[in-house]
Design an enzyme around this catalytic site. Structure first.
Site, PDB file in Angstrom:
ATOM      1  N   HIS A  93       0.613  -1.114  -0.125  1.00  0.00           N
ATOM      2  CA  HIS A  93      -0.271  -0.202  -0.128  1.00  0.00           C
ATOM      3  C   HIS A  93       0.835   1.415   0.147  1.00  0.00           C
ATOM      4  CE1 HIS A  93      -3.721   2.281   1.052  1.00  0.00           C
ATOM      5  NE2 HIS A  93      -2.882   3.047   1.855  1.00  0.00           N
ATOM      6  N   GLU A  94       1.756   1.434   0.912  1.00  0.00           N
ATOM      7  CA  GLU A  94       2.442   2.621   1.008  1.00  0.00           C
ATOM      8  C   GLU A  94       3.674   2.620  -0.180  1.00  0.00           C
ATOM      9  OE1 GLU A  94       1.754   4.639   3.121  1.00  0.00           O
ATOM     10  OE2 GLU A  94       0.511   3.408   4.242  1.00  0.00           O
ATOM     11  N   GLU A 112      -4.825   7.686  -3.028  1.00  0.00           N
ATOM     12  CA  GLU A 112      -5.239   6.583  -2.377  1.00  0.00           C
ATOM     13  C   GLU A 112      -5.539   5.419  -3.719  1.00  0.00           C
ATOM     14  OE1 GLU A 112      -4.816   6.028   0.738  1.00  0.00           O
ATOM     15  OE2 GLU A 112      -5.791   4.246   1.209  1.00  0.00           O
TER      16      GLU A 112
END
Ligand code: ZN
Length: 496
Positions: free
Chosen positions: A261-262, A291
Site C-alpha cells: 500500500h505505502e 489512495e
C-alpha cells in the site's frame, strides 16, 4: 513557459516546496527514530520550519506575481502555466486568508483534541470527547467562512482533500455503491466458507519478503526507503520518499500488504514529473487519486492470482514450517479473507467502503446540524447496524475508533472510497487493454501496469481534478460499477 514574472514565481514556489520537504523529513524522523527525551526540541524545530514554510507561501510578492500572471501582465499563459498559477493562488489564499490567531487556535485545539481523543478512547468515554468535537466542528465552519465557503462548509472540507468534490457528487455514487455491496456481502457471509488463520511469520522473513515485493513491483529504493513505525505511512516527494510498515500484529501478511500500500503511494510520488516537483505540475492530484494508487497495488494487483502465482513459491521458501499444511487454495482464500467487523481499519476490501459511507453520512448530518454531537454514538451504532449488520459493544469500538476528527480532519474519509472506486476503474481499463494480466504477473512482470499509471495518472500532476483524471484515463465517467464488478469477479467465485 518562461517569462520574468513566471520565473520569479517558480523560484518562490521551489523554496516553499523545499521547506515543506524539510518539515516532512522531521515528521518522518519523529515517527521512526526520535529518542523519547528529544520530543521538545523536535517540536521547536517543526514549528520553526512550519513558520518559514508559511511565510514563503504567504509572502506578499507571491500574491503580486500570481495576480500579475492571472491578468496576463507578462503575456498569455499556456495550459501548464495556468495550472501552476491556479494552484499557487489556492495555496497563497489558504495561507493568507486565515488570521494568524485562528491558525494558532486551530493548531492548539488539534493537539488538545488528539490527547482528549486518546484518553476518551482508552476509557470508552464519549462524553469527555463530545465538547472537543463540537469545538472542532465550529472551527471547521469558521475556516470555510474565511475562505469564502461559509455557505457550504462540508463541501469546503471535501474539496480540501479532493479538489472539485462535493457532497452532491459523492452522495449518489456512494448510495449506488452501498446498494451494490449489500448482496455481495450477504453471499459471502452466508457461504459458510471460513478462511484459515495463518501461523505467525518470523519478522526477519517478513522484512525480506516485503523488500523483495516492493522492489519487484517498481518502488525505486535509490530514491526512498522503508522503516518501521507504529502506524504505516508514506511521506515525501519522488525525490526522497519515506515509507513505514509495522510487524507486531497477529496477521502475518499485514506488514506485506501495508508495505505494498505505502509503496503504491511512493510509486505515485516517484512517477510525478521530476522537473516539476516544486509546482502543481509535479504534485499529486489529491487524496482520492493518491489512495487509488496505493489501493490498486495493494488490492487489484497484490491479491490477484497472477501475483501469487509468482510470489507463493518465495513465500513458502521463507516460511516453510508455517505454510507446510496450507494448500495453495487455502492460502489464496486467507489472502482474500472477508469478514464484516466493527473496526474500519481491520476491515477487508469488500466491507471497508461501508465504513466510509457511514462516516460520510454522519459528517454531512453533523455539518448540516441535523445530528447533534451528543447523539453521535447512537447514530453511529444505528448506521453501522444498517450498513454492516453489526453493532459495536462499546464506543471505543464505535464512534471513538478513528483519530481523524480529533484534530478537525473532516471530509477526509470519503477519499478512501473515492480512491477505491478510481483504482477499480483504472484497473478495468488496464485489464481491457491487456496492460494488467495474470500471465505477466505470474512471470513477475509488473512493469506494464506501472508504465501505464506513469503515463495516464502520474504524468498529469495536478492538471486534472479526480473526475477529469478518471474521464481522461478511462474514457468513462467515475462510477461505482467498476468497483462492484471487480469485487464480484474476485470474491464471489471464492465464496460460493
Ligand atoms: Zn493510503
Amino acid at each position: 513557459m518562461t517569462s520574468a514574472l513566471y520565473d520569479e514565481l517558480i523560484a518562490k514556489l521551489r523554496k516553499a516546496h523545499v521547506l515543506g520537504s524539510v518539515g516532512d523529513l522531521l515528521m518522518w524522523d519523529e515517527q521512526v527514530n526520535l529518542p523519547a527525551g528529544s520530543a521538545e526540541l523536535r517540536g521547536e524545530q517543526q514549528a520553526v520550519i512550519a513558520q518559514l514554510h508559511h511565510a514563503a507561501i504567504s509572502e506578499a510578492r507571491v500574491g503580486e506575481l500570481v495576480a500579475g500572471l492571472e491578468v496576463g501582465q507578462d503575456g498569455p499563459l499556456d495550459d501548464d502555466a495556468r495550472t501552476v498559477v491556479r494552484w499557487a493562488r489556492r495555496d497563497h489564499d489558504r495561507a493568507t486568508k486565515l488570521p494568524p490567531e485562528f491558525v494558532r487556535e486551530k493548531a492548539e485545539q488539534g493537539s488538545r483534541g488528539f490527547h482528549a481523543w486518546a484518553k476518551a478512547r482508552a476509557a470508552s468515554d464519549f462524553a469527555s470527547y463530545a465538547p472537543v468535537l463540537a469545538t472542532n466542528l465550529e472551527l471547521a465552519k469558521r475556516e470555510a467562512a474565511y475562505l469564502g465557503r461559509g455557505d457550504s462548509p462540508y463541501d469546503y472540507m471535501l474539496d480540501k482533500h479532493d479538489p472539485g468534490m462535493s457532497a452532491a457528487i459523492i452522495g449518489p455514487l456512494f448510495a449506488e455503491l452501498a446498494e451494490g455491496l449489500a448482496p455481495i456481502v450477504r453471499t459471502i457471509t452466508s457461504s459458510g466458507k471460513t478462511p484459515r488463520t495463518l501461523a505467525p511469520f518470523p519478522i526477519e522473513g517478513q522484512r525480506t519478503l516485503l523488500r523483495e515485493v516492493t522492489e519487484r513491483i517498481g518502488f525505486d529504493y535509490t530514491r526512498g526507503r522503508m522503516d518501521v513505525a507504529l502506524h504505516p505511512f508514506s511521506i515525501g516527494s519522488g525525490a526522497d520518499n519515506r515509507m513505514t510498515t509495522r510487524y507486531d500484529t497477529p496477521d502475518p501478511l499485514d506488514s506485506l500488504f501495508s508495505a505494498i500500500h505505502e509503496a503504491g503511494h511512493g510509486m505515485y510520488e516517484q512517477g510525478l514529473p521530476r522537473e516539476h516537483y516544486h509546482t502543481a505540475l509535479g504534485q499529486a492530484a489529491g487524496m482520492g487519486v493518491h489512495e487509488s494508487q496505493s489501493r490498486l497495488w495493494e488490492n487489484q494487483v497484490g491479491r490477484s492470482r497472477g501475483f501469487w502465482a509468482f510470489f507463493e513459491p518465495r513465500l513458502r521458501e521463507l516460511f516453510p514450517t508455517q505454510l507446510a499444511d496450507v494448500s495453495s487454495e487455502e492460502l489464496y482464500l486467507a489472502i482474500n479473507a472477508v469478514e464484516p467487523v466493527v473496526i474500519r481499519t481491520a476491515s477487508d476490501e469488500v466491507t471497508y467502503n461501508l465504513h466510509v459511507i457511514l462516516r460520510f453520512e454522519i459528517e454531512q448530518k453533523l455539518f448540516s446540524g441535523e445530528l447533534a454531537v451528543a447523539d453521535l454514538p447512537a447514530a453511529w451504532n444505528a448506521t453501522l447496524q444498517r450498513l454492516v449488520g453489526l453493532t459495536p459493544t462499546s464506543d471505543k469500538e464505535g464512534v471513538l475508533q478513528d483519530v481523524h476528527w480529533s484534530d478537525g480532519s473532516f471530509g477526509y474519509f470519503p477519499s478512501y472510497t473515492l480512491g477505491n472506486m478510481v483504482a477499480a476503474q483504472l484497473w478495468t481499463t488496464m485489464v481491457e487493454a491487456k496492460v494488467a494480466s495474470d500471465d505477466d504477473f505470474a512471470r513477475g512482470d509488473f512493469s506494464k501496469v506501472l508504465d501505464w499509471l506513469h503515463a495516464n495518472v502520474h504524468a498529469r500532476g495536478k492538471r486534472d481534478t479526480l473526475l477529469e483524471l478518471v474521464r481522461r484515463a478511462t474514457g468513462r465517467e467515475l462510477s461505482p460499477r467498476y468497483l462492484l464488478d471487480y469485487l464480484r469477479a474476485r470474491y464471489l467465485p471464492l465464496y460460493t
